[in-house]
Scaffold this active site. Structure first.
Site, short mmCIF file in Angstrom:
data_model
loop_
_atom_site.label_atom_id
_atom_site.label_comp_id
_atom_site.label_asym_id
_atom_site.label_seq_id
_atom_site.Cartn_x
_atom_site.Cartn_y
_atom_site.Cartn_z
N ASP A 16 1.60 6.64 0.19
CA ASP A 16 0.43 6.09 0.88
C ASP A 16 -0.72 5.80 -0.09
OD1 ASP A 16 -1.04 5.23 3.04
OD2 ASP A 16 -1.52 7.23 3.79
N TRP A 21 -6.00 1.62 -3.18
CA TRP A 21 -5.88 1.43 -4.64
C TRP A 21 -6.36 0.01 -4.99
CZ3 TRP A 21 -3.38 -1.99 -7.85
CH2 TRP A 21 -3.18 -1.62 -9.19
N HIS A 33 0.36 -3.12 -2.88
CA HIS A 33 1.77 -2.90 -2.52
C HIS A 33 2.69 -3.22 -3.69
CE1 HIS A 33 0.70 -1.92 1.48
NE2 HIS A 33 0.33 -3.14 1.84
N LEU A 127 21.87 10.68 -7.82
CA LEU A 127 20.74 10.85 -6.90
C LEU A 127 20.99 10.01 -5.66
CD1 LEU A 127 17.65 11.86 -6.62
CD2 LEU A 127 17.07 9.54 -7.33
#
Ligand code: IPE
Ligand code: IPE
Ligand code: MG
Length: 238
Positions: A16, A21, A33, A127
């Site tokens: 978030d 930013w 984004h 992962l």
């Protein structure tokens, strides 16, 4: 970075603060984004280095459809570009991509790319990366209930384990640690079933500035937690 004693098997992140930013820099929200996809590679690689086995990232919620159309279209474009740019690298690093949420309803081209990426990486084991896209915790629970009814499950067999198998996250353990960036202290419809006993870590850092060092700090905090699951810690007597 000192060695950590406990490494969570599953870390989930609410990414978030992209908009704020950008605002701080006098840039349009979409620049935020975009910047918020550029640190992802570092964070994913750091997870693998720390020995985390499952990483779930919240990329787009069922509520995010309520944003202006221009932002939604921009986000779809950014995700598509990111997949194109990062897929080979993810595959090379042994990352298995999974999707949680509803693929229907999102841009057809993006749907196709996500499906291809899932297929390409399905054998990877370093992962597991769950991407929550068009994901909502309530929607997930409702979908699970519908599937349970449609499959004619016996109500007496229904327990936590069986129910979990009907969630989008089937096959992933519950998250041990949930991180939310940008100084917000809420769940925003994220993993509301699975997060029942997760440890939470909040940082004021906006998502585009979150990096390996920040992740390490979250893991240090996790190491200081005493997970009691409703029991009494016998060793400490409290
Ligand atoms: C998170 O950043 C990204 C998405 C929800 C897609 P935001 O866009 O929510 O950024 P803020 O919260 O407005 O700063
Ligand atoms: C949650 O962030 C969703 C994602 C990070 C994808 P939001 O910015 O949409 O959440 P709220 O609106 O602040 O609760
Ligand atoms: Mg936000």
């Amino acid at each position: 970075m000192d060695t950590l004693q406990k490494i969570p098997a599953h870390v989930a992140i609410i990414m978030d603060g992209n908009g704020r930013w950008a605002l701080e820099r006098g840039l349009p929200r979409l620049s935020g984004h975009k910047a918020g996809t550029e640190n992802l590679r570092e964070v994913i690689e750091a997870c693998a280095e720390f020995g985390i086995k499952y990483l779930t990232i919240y990329a787009f919620s069922t509520e995010n459809w309520n944003r202006p159309d221009e932002e939604i279209q921009g986000l779809m474009r950014i995700f598509r570009t990111m997949l194109d740019r990062e897929l080979n690298n993810l595959h090379k690093n042994g990352v298995q991509l999974r999707h949680i949420g509803q693929l229907d309803g999102i841009d057809k081209k993006l749907q196709q790319k996500v499906q291809e990426a899932i297929k390409l990486t399905q054998g990877n084991q370093t992962l597991i990366l769950n991407v929550a896209f068009n994901y909502g915790g309530r929607d997930e629970i409702l979908q699970a209930v519908k599937k349970i009814v449609a499959n004619g499950e016996n109500i007496d067999d229904l327990d936590d384990e069986l129910f979990s198998k009907y969630l989008f996250t089937a096959g992933s353990p519950d998250p041990d640690l949930i991180i939310r960036t940008s100084g917000e202290f809420r769940i925003s419809n994220f993993l509301i079933w699975q997060g029942a006993y997760a440890e939470w870590y909040f940082t004021p850092t906006f998502w585009p500035d979150f990096n390996k060092e920040e992740l390490y700090q979250a893991l240090v905090a996790y190491n200081e937690r005493d997970r009691r699951y409703g029991k009494v810690n016998q060793a400490k007597g409290k």
